[in-house]
Design an enzyme around this catalytic site. Sequence first.
Site, PDB file in Angstrom:
ATOM      1  N   ARG A   1       6.181  31.158  21.207  1.00 50.64           N
ATOM      2  CA  ARG A   1       6.574  31.728  19.910  1.00 50.64           C
ATOM      3  C   ARG A   1       7.905  31.183  19.407  1.00 50.64           C
ATOM      4  NH1 ARG A   1       7.627  35.251  23.943  1.00 50.64           N
ATOM      5  NH2 ARG A   1       9.648  36.326  23.953  1.00 50.64           N
TER       6      ARG A   1
ATOM      7  N   SER B   1       1.010  30.073  19.180  1.00 52.93           N
ATOM      8  CA  SER B   1       0.469  28.753  18.828  1.00 52.93           C
ATOM      9  C   SER B   1      -0.433  28.799  17.593  1.00 52.93           C
ATOM     10  CB  SER B   1      -0.323  28.176  20.012  1.00 52.93           C
ATOM     11  OG  SER B   1       0.557  27.848  21.054  1.00 52.93           O
TER      12      SER B   1
ATOM     13  N   GLU C   1       6.841  40.855  20.792  1.00 53.62           N
ATOM     14  CA  GLU C   1       7.118  40.005  21.959  1.00 53.62           C
ATOM     15  C   GLU C   1       8.603  39.888  22.298  1.00 53.62           C
ATOM     16  OE1 GLU C   1       4.468  36.459  22.457  1.00 53.62           O
ATOM     17  OE2 GLU C   1       3.820  37.031  20.467  1.00 53.62           O
TER      18      GLU C   1
ATOM     19  N   LYS D   1      -3.134  37.098  31.793  1.00 51.08           N
ATOM     20  CA  LYS D   1      -3.773  35.773  31.910  1.00 51.08           C
ATOM     21  C   LYS D   1      -4.121  35.490  33.371  1.00 51.08           C
ATOM     22  CE  LYS D   1      -1.723  33.562  27.838  1.00 51.08           C
ATOM     23  NZ  LYS D   1      -0.837  32.547  27.287  1.00 51.08           N
TER      24      LYS D   1
ATOM     25  N   HIS E   1      -4.386  50.594  -1.332  1.00 51.02           N
ATOM     26  CA  HIS E   1      -5.726  51.173  -1.411  1.00 51.02           C
ATOM     27  C   HIS E   1      -6.110  51.940  -0.155  1.00 51.02           C
ATOM     28  CE1 HIS E   1      -6.486  49.047  -5.191  1.00 51.02           C
ATOM     29  NE2 HIS E   1      -5.739  48.097  -4.647  1.00 51.02           N
TER      30      HIS E   1
ATOM     31  N   SER F   1      -2.125  24.600  21.628  1.00 49.35           N
ATOM     32  CA  SER F   1      -1.722  25.539  22.675  1.00 49.35           C
ATOM     33  C   SER F   1      -0.433  25.028  23.289  1.00 49.35           C
ATOM     34  CB  SER F   1      -2.796  25.664  23.753  1.00 49.35           C
ATOM     35  OG  SER F   1      -2.265  26.372  24.866  1.00 49.35           O
TER      36      SER F   1
HETATM   37  C1  F6R Z   1       4.486  33.754  24.125  1.00 52.39           C
HETATM   38  C2  F6R Z   1       3.607  33.707  22.967  1.00 52.39           C
HETATM   39  C3  F6R Z   1       2.152  33.992  23.158  1.00 52.39           C
HETATM   40  C4  F6R Z   1       1.369  32.693  23.394  1.00 52.39           C
HETATM   41  C5  F6R Z   1      -0.121  32.950  23.599  1.00 52.39           C
HETATM   42  C6  F6R Z   1      -0.939  31.671  23.725  1.00 52.39           C
HETATM   43  O1  F6R Z   1       5.777  33.349  23.773  1.00 52.39           O
HETATM   44  O2  F6R Z   1       4.055  33.465  21.890  1.00 52.39           O
HETATM   45  O3  F6R Z   1       1.682  34.636  21.990  1.00 52.39           O
HETATM   46  O4  F6R Z   1       1.563  31.814  22.324  1.00 52.39           O
HETATM   47  O5  F6R Z   1      -0.324  33.732  24.737  1.00 52.39           O
HETATM   48  O6  F6R Z   1      -0.390  30.791  24.666  1.00 52.39           O
HETATM   49  P1  F6R Z   1      -0.163  29.265  24.268  1.00 52.39           P
HETATM   50  O7  F6R Z   1       0.724  29.277  23.067  1.00 52.39           O
HETATM   51  O8  F6R Z   1       0.486  28.643  25.450  1.00 52.39           O
HETATM   52  O9  F6R Z   1      -1.518  28.706  23.979  1.00 52.39           O
END
Ligand code: F6R
Length: 323
Positions: A134, A46, A211, A318, A227, A86
């Site tokens: 992503r 995000s 990922e 998470k 450098h 997000s």
């Molecule tokens: C998973 C991905 C992660 C999320 C990250 C934040 O595909 O790309 O890098 O983007 O954990 O989560 P969000 O995007 O839901 O805020």
Amino acid sequence: MPIDNSNMLKVIEDFPHQCNTALGLAKGMTVSGKINNIVVAGMGGSAVGGDLLRLYLSNLKIPVTTIRDYILPNFVNENTLVFAVSYSGNTEETIAAYEDALRKKAKIIAVTSGGLLREKASKVIKIPSGLQPRAALGYLFFPVLGVLVNSGITKENTSEITEMLDILSQKEDFKQFGEKLAKKIGQKTPLIYASEQFGAVAYRWKTQFNENSKVAAFSHVFSEMNHNEIVGYQSMNRDKFIAILIRDNADNERIKKRMDITKEIISQKVDVEEIYTKGTYLLSRLFSGIYYADYASYYLALHNKIDPTPVHVIENLKKRLIQ
Ligand code: F6R
């Protein structure tokens, strides 16, 4: 057993269509009043849209900053436009940054498919759900740009968008390139480089390898790598690493020369692959640079017999954080 259980290939192939849809998502969303700076707060997939926005709008007199943290810098105030981005709407750093933006009285727009962020924010651009963050870069970038266009902060350039969509639609080129590169990478660790201007593109390559392919990958920029990092090649070997140079025809002439000389030097230790961005406009060059990585990381996952879609370790981490 199919490896691509969630059909990531289709999501990648649909990316131009995603961008096209995303262009309409900011309809009617504007901000008014004085804006001295723009902040995009987000994490991981995000946050990439913010990095691209900063590069794309580097000619703007207003600075654009991406913040990947719980707290926003102290320059954020009532004249700051903060996009809290997000995909899931539940990322704790982004929620905290959103709350910090509220405390700092910034103008805030949330971009999310749902979650807590959607509940909390009063101005929300709702983007379609069901993707990996992503893989939703179109939805995460174009609505933000759309707000800036609607608010008169930047102008929409339809020729740029048409060129970009046209280039990304020629997917066979990207696909074939990705398949070939994945084979060349094999079990090696990719080290990805671009100019400072395209640093976010190199970083996106790294994170897509992390990922999608579930491998270690690293990125750095020119000329800074000249450098320091270049010295490390002394102890590297061809079986373990591969260097990927992302090149742009508009790179500064000195950067081009540095890349040529660096290629000569590091080729003595590792194989070096070069990729040229496509297009005349910056938007196409940024997105084509990124689109190569989507395919290369996808095919590297298949090569390693790994499903490109799930990222269990991120989700488990998470979960542990909220226990
Ligand atoms: C998973 C991905 C992660 C999320 C990250 C934040 O595909 O790309 O890098 O983007 O954990 O989560 P969000 O995007 O839901 O805020």
